[in-house]
Design a protein around this motif. Structure first.
Motif, PDB file in Angstrom:
ATOM      1  N   VAL A   1      24.947 -22.192  45.342  1.00 60.12           N
ATOM      2  CA  VAL A   1      25.694 -21.303  43.978  1.00 60.12           C
ATOM      3  C   VAL A   1      27.326 -20.270  44.743  1.00 60.12           C
ATOM      4  O   VAL A   1      26.468 -19.173  45.456  1.00 60.12           O
ATOM      5  CB  VAL A   1      25.263 -20.739  43.667  1.00 60.12           C
ATOM      6  CG1 VAL A   1      26.081 -20.673  41.912  1.00 60.12           C
ATOM      7  CG2 VAL A   1      23.821 -22.287  42.817  1.00 60.12           C
ATOM      8  N   LEU A   2      27.724 -20.719  44.616  1.00 61.03           N
ATOM      9  CA  LEU A   2      29.152 -19.303  44.710  1.00 61.03           C
ATOM     10  C   LEU A   2      29.412 -18.523  43.368  1.00 61.03           C
ATOM     11  O   LEU A   2      30.052 -18.604  42.911  1.00 61.03           O
ATOM     12  CB  LEU A   2      30.481 -19.506  44.924  1.00 61.03           C
ATOM     13  CG  LEU A   2      29.957 -20.848  46.626  1.00 61.03           C
ATOM     14  CD1 LEU A   2      31.584 -21.052  47.138  1.00 61.03           C
ATOM     15  CD2 LEU A   2      29.362 -19.657  47.441  1.00 61.03           C
ATOM     16  N   PHE A   3      29.277 -16.885  43.190  1.00 58.39           N
ATOM     17  CA  PHE A   3      29.584 -16.246  42.268  1.00 58.39           C
ATOM     18  C   PHE A   3      30.934 -15.300  42.452  1.00 58.39           C
ATOM     19  O   PHE A   3      30.662 -14.757  43.072  1.00 58.39           O
ATOM     20  CB  PHE A   3      28.255 -15.260  41.948  1.00 58.39           C
ATOM     21  CG  PHE A   3      26.647 -15.976  41.482  1.00 58.39           C
ATOM     22  CD1 PHE A   3      26.143 -16.287  40.542  1.00 58.39           C
ATOM     23  CD2 PHE A   3      25.789 -16.658  42.828  1.00 58.39           C
ATOM     24  CE1 PHE A   3      24.629 -17.178  39.850  1.00 58.39           C
ATOM     25  CE2 PHE A   3      24.922 -17.011  42.260  1.00 58.39           C
ATOM     26  CZ  PHE A   3      24.047 -17.128  40.848  1.00 58.39           C
ATOM     27  N   ASP A   4      31.435 -14.827  40.997  1.00 55.18           N
ATOM     28  CA  ASP A   4      32.205 -14.341  40.722  1.00 55.18           C
ATOM     29  C   ASP A   4      31.173 -13.347  40.922  1.00 55.18           C
ATOM     30  O   ASP A   4      30.171 -13.226  40.558  1.00 55.18           O
ATOM     31  CB  ASP A   4      33.183 -14.194  39.832  1.00 55.18           C
ATOM     32  CG  ASP A   4      33.605 -13.512  39.449  1.00 55.18           C
ATOM     33  OD1 ASP A   4      34.193 -12.521  40.267  1.00 55.18           O
ATOM     34  OD2 ASP A   4      33.946 -12.651  38.217  1.00 55.18           O
ATOM     35  N   CYS A   5      31.353 -11.955  40.913  1.00 53.64           N
ATOM     36  CA  CYS A   5      31.107 -10.633  41.023  1.00 53.64           C
ATOM     37  C   CYS A   5      31.567 -10.335  39.659  1.00 53.64           C
ATOM     38  O   CYS A   5      30.354  -9.808  37.993  1.00 53.64           O
ATOM     39  CB  CYS A   5      31.321  -9.450  41.731  1.00 53.64           C
ATOM     40  SG  CYS A   5      30.300  -7.978  42.278  1.00 53.64           S
ATOM     41  N   ASP A   6      32.766  -9.296  39.197  1.00 51.25           N
ATOM     42  CA  ASP A   6      32.627  -8.984  38.191  1.00 51.25           C
ATOM     43  C   ASP A   6      32.772  -9.527  36.969  1.00 51.25           C
ATOM     44  O   ASP A   6      33.370 -10.488  36.666  1.00 51.25           O
ATOM     45  CB  ASP A   6      34.427  -7.900  38.212  1.00 51.25           C
ATOM     46  CG  ASP A   6      34.312  -7.150  39.524  1.00 51.25           C
ATOM     47  OD1 ASP A   6      33.554  -6.493  39.297  1.00 51.25           O
ATOM     48  OD2 ASP A   6      35.017  -7.400  40.732  1.00 51.25           O
ATOM     49  N   GLY A   7      32.094  -9.063  36.071  1.00 46.34           N
ATOM     50  CA  GLY A   7      31.960 -10.282  34.363  1.00 46.34           C
ATOM     51  C   GLY A   7      31.467 -11.307  34.586  1.00 46.34           C
ATOM     52  O   GLY A   7      30.560 -11.575  34.002  1.00 46.34           O
ATOM     53  N   VAL A   8      29.991 -11.745  35.799  1.00 44.55           N
ATOM     54  CA  VAL A   8      29.435 -12.581  35.775  1.00 44.55           C
ATOM     55  C   VAL A   8      28.311 -11.848  36.570  1.00 44.55           C
ATOM     56  O   VAL A   8      27.125 -12.387  35.745  1.00 44.55           O
ATOM     57  CB  VAL A   8      30.022 -13.596  37.412  1.00 44.55           C
ATOM     58  CG1 VAL A   8      28.948 -14.390  37.512  1.00 44.55           C
ATOM     59  CG2 VAL A   8      31.155 -14.396  36.279  1.00 44.55           C
ATOM     60  N   LEU A   9      28.392 -11.208  37.526  1.00 46.51           N
ATOM     61  CA  LEU A   9      27.020 -10.259  38.024  1.00 46.51           C
ATOM     62  C   LEU A   9      27.257  -8.797  37.011  1.00 46.51           C
ATOM     63  O   LEU A   9      25.884  -8.295  37.401  1.00 46.51           O
ATOM     64  CB  LEU A   9      27.047 -10.508  39.694  1.00 46.51           C
ATOM     65  CG  LEU A   9      27.023 -11.547  39.823  1.00 46.51           C
ATOM     66  CD1 LEU A   9      26.686 -11.625  41.311  1.00 46.51           C
ATOM     67  CD2 LEU A   9      25.397 -12.527  39.612  1.00 46.51           C
ATOM     68  N   VAL A  10      27.693  -8.369  37.337  1.00 50.06           N
ATOM     69  CA  VAL A  10      27.805  -6.742  36.636  1.00 50.06           C
ATOM     70  C   VAL A  10      29.187  -6.893  35.806  1.00 50.06           C
ATOM     71  O   VAL A  10      29.653  -7.328  35.773  1.00 50.06           O
ATOM     72  CB  VAL A  10      28.521  -5.796  37.797  1.00 50.06           C
ATOM     73  CG1 VAL A  10      27.426  -6.075  39.235  1.00 50.06           C
ATOM     74  CG2 VAL A  10      29.188  -6.210  38.500  1.00 50.06           C
ATOM     75  N   ASP A  11      28.179  -5.787  34.850  1.00 53.84           N
ATOM     76  CA  ASP A  11      29.262  -5.615  32.973  1.00 53.84           C
ATOM     77  C   ASP A  11      30.629  -4.184  33.561  1.00 53.84           C
ATOM     78  O   ASP A  11      30.737  -2.996  33.057  1.00 53.84           O
ATOM     79  CB  ASP A  11      28.870  -5.548  31.871  1.00 53.84           C
ATOM     80  CG  ASP A  11      29.591  -5.267  30.867  1.00 53.84           C
ATOM     81  OD1 ASP A  11      30.120  -5.473  30.478  1.00 53.84           O
ATOM     82  OD2 ASP A  11      29.153  -4.222  30.174  1.00 53.84           O
ATOM     83  N   SER A  12      31.263  -4.735  34.342  1.00 55.62           N
ATOM     84  CA  SER A  12      32.028  -3.747  35.388  1.00 55.62           C
ATOM     85  C   SER A  12      33.424  -3.448  35.062  1.00 55.62           C
ATOM     86  O   SER A  12      34.181  -2.499  34.894  1.00 55.62           O
ATOM     87  CB  SER A  12      32.437  -3.965  36.574  1.00 55.62           C
ATOM     88  OG  SER A  12      33.073  -5.182  36.820  1.00 55.62           O
ATOM     89  N   GLU A  13      33.824  -4.097  33.912  1.00 55.45           N
ATOM     90  CA  GLU A  13      35.712  -4.321  33.908  1.00 55.45           C
ATOM     91  C   GLU A  13      35.368  -3.432  32.421  1.00 55.45           C
ATOM     92  O   GLU A  13      36.940  -3.002  32.710  1.00 55.45           O
ATOM     93  CB  GLU A  13      35.439  -5.553  32.853  1.00 55.45           C
ATOM     94  CG  GLU A  13      35.774  -6.864  34.032  1.00 55.45           C
ATOM     95  CD  GLU A  13      36.568  -6.914  34.972  1.00 55.45           C
ATOM     96  OE1 GLU A  13      37.440  -6.191  35.348  1.00 55.45           O
ATOM     97  OE2 GLU A  13      37.124  -8.409  35.990  1.00 55.45           O
ATOM     98  N   PRO A  14      34.840  -3.274  31.328  1.00 56.23           N
ATOM     99  CA  PRO A  14      35.061  -1.755  30.250  1.00 56.23           C
ATOM    100  C   PRO A  14      35.507  -0.615  31.608  1.00 56.23           C
ATOM    101  O   PRO A  14      35.731   0.328  30.703  1.00 56.23           O
ATOM    102  CB  PRO A  14      33.869  -1.977  29.750  1.00 56.23           C
ATOM    103  CG  PRO A  14      33.560  -3.527  29.269  1.00 56.23           C
ATOM    104  CD  PRO A  14      33.564  -3.515  31.103  1.00 56.23           C
ATOM    105  N   ILE A  15      34.808  -0.226  32.384  1.00 50.59           N
ATOM    106  CA  ILE A  15      34.282   0.926  33.026  1.00 50.59           C
ATOM    107  C   ILE A  15      35.464   0.787  33.699  1.00 50.59           C
ATOM    108  O   ILE A  15      36.337   1.742  33.965  1.00 50.59           O
ATOM    109  CB  ILE A  15      33.528   0.729  34.473  1.00 50.59           C
ATOM    110  CG1 ILE A  15      31.893   0.669  33.346  1.00 50.59           C
ATOM    111  CG2 ILE A  15      33.012   1.697  35.411  1.00 50.59           C
ATOM    112  CD1 ILE A  15      30.439   0.517  34.264  1.00 50.59           C
ATOM    113  N   THR A  16      35.701   0.266  34.919  1.00 50.75           N
ATOM    114  CA  THR A  16      37.508  -0.151  35.620  1.00 50.75           C
ATOM    115  C   THR A  16      38.245   0.008  34.442  1.00 50.75           C
ATOM    116  O   THR A  16      39.095   1.143  34.638  1.00 50.75           O
ATOM    117  CB  THR A  16      37.603  -1.775  36.188  1.00 50.75           C
ATOM    118  OG1 THR A  16      36.167  -1.709  37.349  1.00 50.75           O
ATOM    119  CG2 THR A  16      38.768  -1.553  37.409  1.00 50.75           C
TER     120      THR A  16
END
Length: 226
Positions: free
Chosen positions: A9-24
């Protein structure tokens, strides 16, 4: 006993594992405002989700008259990373899904992100899943082509010794889903609703095999796909 059709299984990171997009987006909106482009964090999220700042350098220059420099991008990354260190949280259910799939697949999981390696490592450590991915996270920025090209997913599959066709990819944006489909993997689209994630309809148009809305459902979803 749970059996998965996929070997990795290959995961994206931003928005899949971590809720980072609103911070960025918050940091980016502030810095673009300083350049003379008055933009809200919500607008920045809509425009830049799934993309790097460098991807949109021509748009930034058109709106501000400023050609992005290495110094500006370094300042952006520093301010972004400081905000992530302070405020980042995991996507609900993501750490549990990672732990479960790591066990089911004998460790054959990886992160394949369009972000820079320093950001990926910071975020995985911050939400407590770094050890599940140590040595197995990959940045499209370190390759000749970033998403939506398939390079980062092909690199991750190759490092795991698994054919892309035997990999499941987990993505939440059209840009990333396009990359996973182009790699030949089976892409599962995470679309919980709200800003920072592309819609179910958009992900299906990009070619994902199935859309789901709760990360806690992922291990069972991949088992059902067997």
């Amino acid at each position: 006993m749970t059996v998965l059709r996929f070997q990795a299984v290959l995961f994206d990171c931003d928005g899949v594992l971590v809720d980072s997009e609103p911070i960025t987006a918050r940091v980016l909106a502030a810095m673009l405002g300083e350049l003379g482009w008055p933009i809200t964090p919500d607008d920045a999220l809509r425009i830049f989700v799934g993309k790097t700042v460098q991807d949109e350098a021509p748009l930034i220059q058109a709106r501000t008259g400023f050609a992005l420099t290495a110094e500006w991008q370094a300042e952006f990354r520093a301010r972004r990373n400081q905000a992530l260190e302070q405020d980042l949280q995991a996507i609900a259910g993501a750490p549990q899904a990672v732990q479960a799939l790591h066990g089911l697949l004998g460790g054959r999981i990886a992160v394949a992100s369009g972000a820079d390696l320093a950001k990926i490592e910071l975020q995985l450590r911050k939400v407590g899943v770094y050890d599940y991915f140590a040595g197995r996270f990959f940045s499209g920025q370190a390759l000749p082509r970033n998403k939506p090209a398939p390079d980062v997913y092909l690199a991750a599959a190759d490092a795991l010794g698994v054919a892309p066709e035997r990999c499941a990819v987990v993505e939440d944006t059209v840009t990333g889903a396009t990359a996973g489909v182009a790699a030949g993997a089976t892409v599962f689209g995470y679309s919980p609703g709200g800003p920072g994630h592309d819609s179910t309809r958009a992900l299906l148009r990009a070619g994902v095999a199935q859309v789901f809305h709760d990360m806690r459902a992922l291990p069972a979803l991949l088992a059902q796909a067997a």
